[in-house]
Design an enzyme around this catalytic site. Sequence first.
Site: not given
Length: 433
Positions: A68, A71-72, A143
């Site tokens: 993840h 991905e960012h 997040e």
Amino acid sequence: MFHKKEYPLLEETLYSATLPNGLTVHLLPKTGFHKTYGIMTTEYGSIDNEFIPLGETEFRHVPDGIAHFLEHKLFEKEDGDVFQTFGKQGASANAFTSFTRTSYLFSTTSRAIENVETLLDFVQEPYFTEQSVNKEKGIIAQEIQMYEDDPNWRLFFGALNNMYPKHPLHIDIAGTIESIQDITAEDLYQCHETFYHPSNMNLFVVGNFDLKQMQEVITSNQSSKSFAPPTIIERRFPSETLADIVRESAIELDVQRPKVALGIKGIEDLPETGYEKVRYRTAASLLLQLLFGSTSQNYADLYDEGLLDDTFSYEFEMNRGFYFALLSGEAEQPEELAERLTDILLTAEVSTEITEENLELLKKRMMGKYLQSLNSLEYIANQFGQNHFGDVSLFDMIHVIESIQLEDIHTVRKQLLHPQAMTRFYIYPKGAM
């Protein structure tokens, strides 16, 4: 190079190719639409935290949440933000990470060719620095905290933690606030080199574009880049037994009403072929609909008794290396609801809900929703990127749904509904335990 496959019943024509570097490409021209969607997906998700890096021989365990995190960070380049590039080209972009895959996508009404090139380039050309990585840790930590405060998210992962206490499936896709602190730029480069190899990825483009030009641009873009020879990625996961399943657990959160999740861990081997796996998944979904769908007598009885309401839901998830069913919702009497749901599942063999007549009605409803969904290019793109098993694509679903018989429903019932594979997870209001 591109193979043409027609789906006469759906009036669709799909063009597919595996390029010399290993990248799988699917193109679906649809001239009657204004938009074009492109989605690039790698077979790399949150559970892939132990593997042999490309060019090495020993297994390595990387921090949870790194897929993840990667991905960012891919959207940030030395010369600026890729979101701005897409914006200047009339496109909007997004990305998401699941347990087993990471996808990058754009939608546009113009300059489709240019945006596909941008998609290919930014995904395949990483740029990380320790400074930018450390800055991102604070953003992702916020997040993670946001999801930790979401009762439904906690309910879902609480049930997963009961079913898969050792497997990384129970860990939040974004990782933990502690685990992401250990991620370095070097880690990100190594994961990108291993999992973002073209042979581990696929590109799908659907919408209004010139087919020949799109084929030429994609082929040219990939032939101009150099990659290591393709290798099979070796992953490793902890072994688990039935004894590892946590039968019941609970937490307290700031909620108004209790919540309950009943999980059923898949413990038997799935069919080997992609087509049979998709049939199994479809039959499992139909089994849950037969037993708990809004038109079932079971649902009506539980609703009338006040044991469940419109927060009740059920799902069946099947992916690389795992499958499970999950039933959840709010309930004033969560323990009683869990008992009743369990009883319905374990007596399904003699259930009056599982009949030829009910199955045919649900198949027609499923077929209708499926055909209607094909009017959405976004749906087609997302499903094609995230849900594929071998050579079976989204467009084979019409035959899959038609093929399901009552015998298939009972086969899934016998394989899935084991009492020893069931678990319960509760969320109570603070002070209620």
